[in-house]
Design a protein around this motif. Sequence first.
Motif, PDB file in Angstrom:
ATOM      1  N   SER A  34      36.502 -25.186   5.581  1.00  0.00           N
ATOM      2  CA  SER A  34      36.796 -24.029   4.727  1.00  0.00           C
ATOM      3  C   SER A  34      35.533 -23.252   4.359  1.00  0.00           C
ATOM      4  N   SER A  35      34.369 -23.908   4.409  1.00  0.00           N
ATOM      5  CA  SER A  35      33.114 -23.234   4.082  1.00  0.00           C
ATOM      6  C   SER A  35      32.586 -22.367   5.215  1.00  0.00           C
TER       7      SER A  35
ATOM      8  N   ARG B 133      41.362 -23.737  12.724  1.00  0.00           N
ATOM      9  CA  ARG B 133      41.016 -25.118  12.386  1.00  0.00           C
ATOM     10  C   ARG B 133      41.482 -26.089  13.473  1.00  0.00           C
TER      11      ARG B 133
ATOM     12  N   ARG C  85      33.444 -38.265   8.798  1.00  0.00           N
ATOM     13  CA  ARG C  85      34.451 -38.601   7.795  1.00  0.00           C
ATOM     14  C   ARG C  85      33.766 -39.169   6.556  1.00  0.00           C
TER      15      ARG C  85
ATOM     16  N   PRO D  30      33.047 -34.196  13.823  1.00  0.00           N
ATOM     17  CA  PRO D  30      33.228 -34.315  12.369  1.00  0.00           C
ATOM     18  C   PRO D  30      32.680 -35.635  11.850  1.00  0.00           C
TER      19      PRO D  30
ATOM     20  N   LYS E  55      25.664 -30.414   4.846  1.00  0.00           N
ATOM     21  CA  LYS E  55      26.994 -30.618   5.412  1.00  0.00           C
ATOM     22  C   LYS E  55      27.934 -29.562   4.852  1.00  0.00           C
ATOM     23  N   SER E  56      28.932 -29.182   5.646  1.00  0.00           N
ATOM     24  CA  SER E  56      29.928 -28.207   5.200  1.00  0.00           C
ATOM     25  C   SER E  56      31.307 -28.627   5.672  1.00  0.00           C
ATOM     26  N   ARG E  57      32.306 -28.269   4.880  1.00  0.00           N
ATOM     27  CA  ARG E  57      33.687 -28.473   5.280  1.00  0.00           C
ATOM     28  C   ARG E  57      34.137 -27.242   6.067  1.00  0.00           C
TER      29      ARG E  57
ATOM     30  N   CYS F 234      38.638 -36.314   3.807  1.00  0.00           N
ATOM     31  CA  CYS F 234      37.436 -35.504   3.613  1.00  0.00           C
ATOM     32  C   CYS F 234      36.586 -35.523   4.878  1.00  0.00           C
ATOM     33  N   THR F 235      36.490 -34.391   5.534  1.00  0.00           N
ATOM     34  CA  THR F 235      35.737 -34.275   6.776  1.00  0.00           C
ATOM     35  C   THR F 235      34.656 -33.206   6.613  1.00  0.00           C
ATOM     36  N   TYR F 236      33.446 -33.544   7.023  1.00  0.00           N
ATOM     37  CA  TYR F 236      32.319 -32.625   6.966  1.00  0.00           C
ATOM     38  C   TYR F 236      31.724 -32.447   8.345  1.00  0.00           C
ATOM     39  N   TYR F 237      30.952 -31.371   8.495  1.00  0.00           N
ATOM     40  CA  TYR F 237      30.235 -31.084   9.734  1.00  0.00           C
ATOM     41  C   TYR F 237      28.781 -30.812   9.381  1.00  0.00           C
TER      42      TYR F 237
END
Length: 85
Positions: free
Chosen positions: A24-25, A34, A51, A49, A20-22, A56-59
Amino acid sequence: MATIQQQALPAPATLPATGKSRFSSFKAFCPFSREKFRQLALEGKAPKPERMGIRCTYYDNAELHRFLADPLNYRVVGKHEQQKL
């Protein structure tokens, strides 16, 4: 008294294939801002996304790789459609 200098870690040159990545990564690899990426995700034209809390949200990296390979033709595949593939 010596002060501790914090050094920022360098950003990775590539996006990992799994995990997983945010935002910003992977923003260096993404052709959208964004906010535009968020709008595309709501329309099903970018990865959804996940949650992990209120702020805090990841993909999913595998979905990000699919998206980044062809951003204009990417569509979210539903669970029932994944079984057909």
